[in-house]
Design a protein around this motif. Sequence first.
Motif, mmCIF file in Angstrom:
data_model
loop_
_atom_site.group_PDB
_atom_site.id
_atom_site.type_symbol
_atom_site.label_atom_id
_atom_site.label_comp_id
_atom_site.label_asym_id
_atom_site.label_seq_id
_atom_site.Cartn_x
_atom_site.Cartn_y
_atom_site.Cartn_z
ATOM 1 N N ALA A 134 0.851 -1.211 0.000
ATOM 2 C CA ALA A 134 0.000 0.000 0.000
ATOM 3 C C ALA A 134 0.877 1.248 0.000
ATOM 4 O O ALA A 134 0.592 2.224 -0.693
ATOM 5 C CB ALA A 134 -0.918 0.003 1.217
ATOM 6 N N ASP A 136 4.187 2.770 -1.260
ATOM 7 C CA ASP A 136 5.103 2.408 -2.346
ATOM 8 C C ASP A 136 5.695 3.686 -2.948
ATOM 9 O O ASP A 136 4.997 4.453 -3.616
ATOM 10 C CB ASP A 136 4.339 1.618 -3.413
ATOM 11 C CG ASP A 136 5.268 1.005 -4.445
ATOM 12 O OD1 ASP A 136 6.386 1.530 -4.636
ATOM 13 O OD2 ASP A 136 4.866 0.015 -5.077
ATOM 14 N N SER A 263 -2.439 11.836 7.311
ATOM 15 C CA SER A 263 -2.648 11.795 5.862
ATOM 16 C C SER A 263 -4.128 12.012 5.626
ATOM 17 O O SER A 263 -4.956 11.331 6.231
ATOM 18 C CB SER A 263 -2.264 10.415 5.302
ATOM 19 O OG SER A 263 -0.875 10.294 5.227
ATOM 20 N N LEU A 281 -2.336 7.828 -3.552
ATOM 21 C CA LEU A 281 -2.696 6.933 -4.648
ATOM 22 C C LEU A 281 -2.573 5.467 -4.251
ATOM 23 O O LEU A 281 -1.648 5.082 -3.532
ATOM 24 C CB LEU A 281 -1.792 7.239 -5.845
ATOM 25 C CG LEU A 281 -1.853 8.724 -6.256
ATOM 26 C CD1 LEU A 281 -0.725 9.075 -7.213
ATOM 27 C CD2 LEU A 281 -3.214 9.057 -6.857
ATOM 28 N N THR A 310 0.341 7.228 5.593
ATOM 29 C CA THR A 310 0.038 7.046 4.173
ATOM 30 C C THR A 310 -0.363 5.583 3.914
ATOM 31 O O THR A 310 -1.343 5.309 3.211
ATOM 32 C CB THR A 310 1.256 7.438 3.306
ATOM 33 O OG1 THR A 310 1.700 8.733 3.710
ATOM 34 C CG2 THR A 310 0.915 7.449 1.834
HETATM 35 P P1 AMP Z 1 1.127 11.910 2.810
HETATM 36 O O1 AMP Z 1 0.508 13.249 2.791
HETATM 37 O O2 AMP Z 1 2.234 11.720 3.802
HETATM 38 O O3 AMP Z 1 0.122 10.800 2.907
HETATM 39 O O4 AMP Z 1 1.898 11.730 1.429
HETATM 40 C C1 AMP Z 1 1.272 11.882 0.206
HETATM 41 C C2 AMP Z 1 2.324 12.001 -0.856
HETATM 42 O O5 AMP Z 1 3.036 10.754 -0.923
HETATM 43 C C3 AMP Z 1 1.764 12.229 -2.237
HETATM 44 O O6 AMP Z 1 1.681 13.597 -2.532
HETATM 45 C C4 AMP Z 1 2.779 11.520 -3.115
HETATM 46 O O7 AMP Z 1 3.903 12.323 -3.305
HETATM 47 C C5 AMP Z 1 3.185 10.330 -2.259
HETATM 48 N N1 AMP Z 1 2.312 9.149 -2.402
HETATM 49 C C6 AMP Z 1 1.057 9.055 -2.949
HETATM 50 N N2 AMP Z 1 0.578 7.815 -2.847
HETATM 51 C C7 AMP Z 1 1.547 7.086 -2.213
HETATM 52 C C8 AMP Z 1 1.632 5.709 -1.815
HETATM 53 N N3 AMP Z 1 0.657 4.833 -2.031
HETATM 54 N N4 AMP Z 1 2.784 5.321 -1.190
HETATM 55 C C9 AMP Z 1 3.782 6.200 -0.949
HETATM 56 N N5 AMP Z 1 3.744 7.482 -1.290
HETATM 57 C C10 AMP Z 1 2.643 7.928 -1.916
#
Ligand code: AMP
Length: 355
Positions: A134, A136, A263, A281, A310
């Motif tokens: 989840a 990544d 998050s 995502l 996240t």
């Molecule tokens: P956060 O606000 O800490 O949840 O981080 C969100 C940011 O992590 C997004 O803007 C992306 O740059 C990155 N991201 C998005 N989806 C993922 C995911 N599934 N796993 C890791 N990083 C992600």
Amino acid sequence: MGRSVRSRGGGCAIRRALNLPGCGGLLLAMVVGAALLVHLSARPRWHRLQETRLLMGTQVDVTVLVSDHEQGDRGLRACFGEMERIQALMNIYSEGSQISKLNRLARQQWVVPHPEVFWLVQRSLESSRASDGAFDISVGPLVRIWREARRRGVPPSTLEVQAALAHVGYTTIDVDPKGQRLRFLNEGMSLDLGGIAKGYALDKGAEALRREGIQQALLNAGGDILALGGKGKDPWIIGIRDPRDPNGLLGSLEARDVAVITSGDYERFFVYEGKRYHHILDPRTGFPSRGCRSVTVVGPRATEADALATAAFVMGPSSGLALLEHRPGVEGIVVDERGRKSLTSGLEGKVKWLR
Ligand code: AMP
Ligand code: MG
């Protein structure tokens, strides 16, 4: 603004003196007098210093409680300097950053990245394994098309999403731990540390404060918090945002030497045909993950808490909560897509709910 927090500690010394058995009146008066004298002369003035800078795409506020201004200024400078340094290393939007260099070169060959980038990639891969993919950091190609979509206000086509997804998958990040090297086994890959780097910057910022001898501070990066010590004798009070009200709080909790990282689907999003498309995502579908409005993680290290928030968000309310429940020393609050709140057992009775 001065605050004599320590004066209460002096009060304890007097109380201890009063408890001495068999003290005569004169002796007692002398002990109390001496204690008061020590108390008054040693009483430090506490100053609350605060600085705000724009960093990592958000507003970062750092508050320190210090006994002298110079120490506070030195601490704030060191703390922001450290966070700016981390931003420069991990920023995918700057061609010259260490992460951008890695993304360009690791498609063709083994690369020895900056040691902190290597360390953070390793922590990220641990979070990927713990969350069944989840979390990544290889979501780079997806992040790019969804950022573009946010600019247009229209989601990408399924075809576009499929094309990006073909280059996503943490198992194709090849790690050589001995040589501290990385290479990508899938050519179109690119790493994005956005889900963990802010937590790392907070941990490093706090380390810099500690090096300057500061033991009480609150670091707030756009709602992601790291509490260093308490606020004098009291803990810091941290608000938990209502994911559907930018100015409202769901509740609050007490924090001392702990990170509180959230998050949420409200941070960066657009609405298209009545549906919300946000920035977190799901690497399995290529679309913004569904099921949660927000996940708040409370834990000793901001780096780990950031990745876990996240991860749990993408896993969804029940698996996400289970992930947090099983992680030693970590607690969390999940708000699902209907606004229902659930929390890990260690937080029962510790959140002051406002709504
Ligand atoms: P956060 O606000 O800490 O949840 O981080 C969100 C940011 O992590 C997004 O803007 C992306 O740059 C990155 N991201 C998005 N989806 C993922 C995911 N599934 N796993 C890791 N990083 C992600
Ligand atoms: Mg995160």
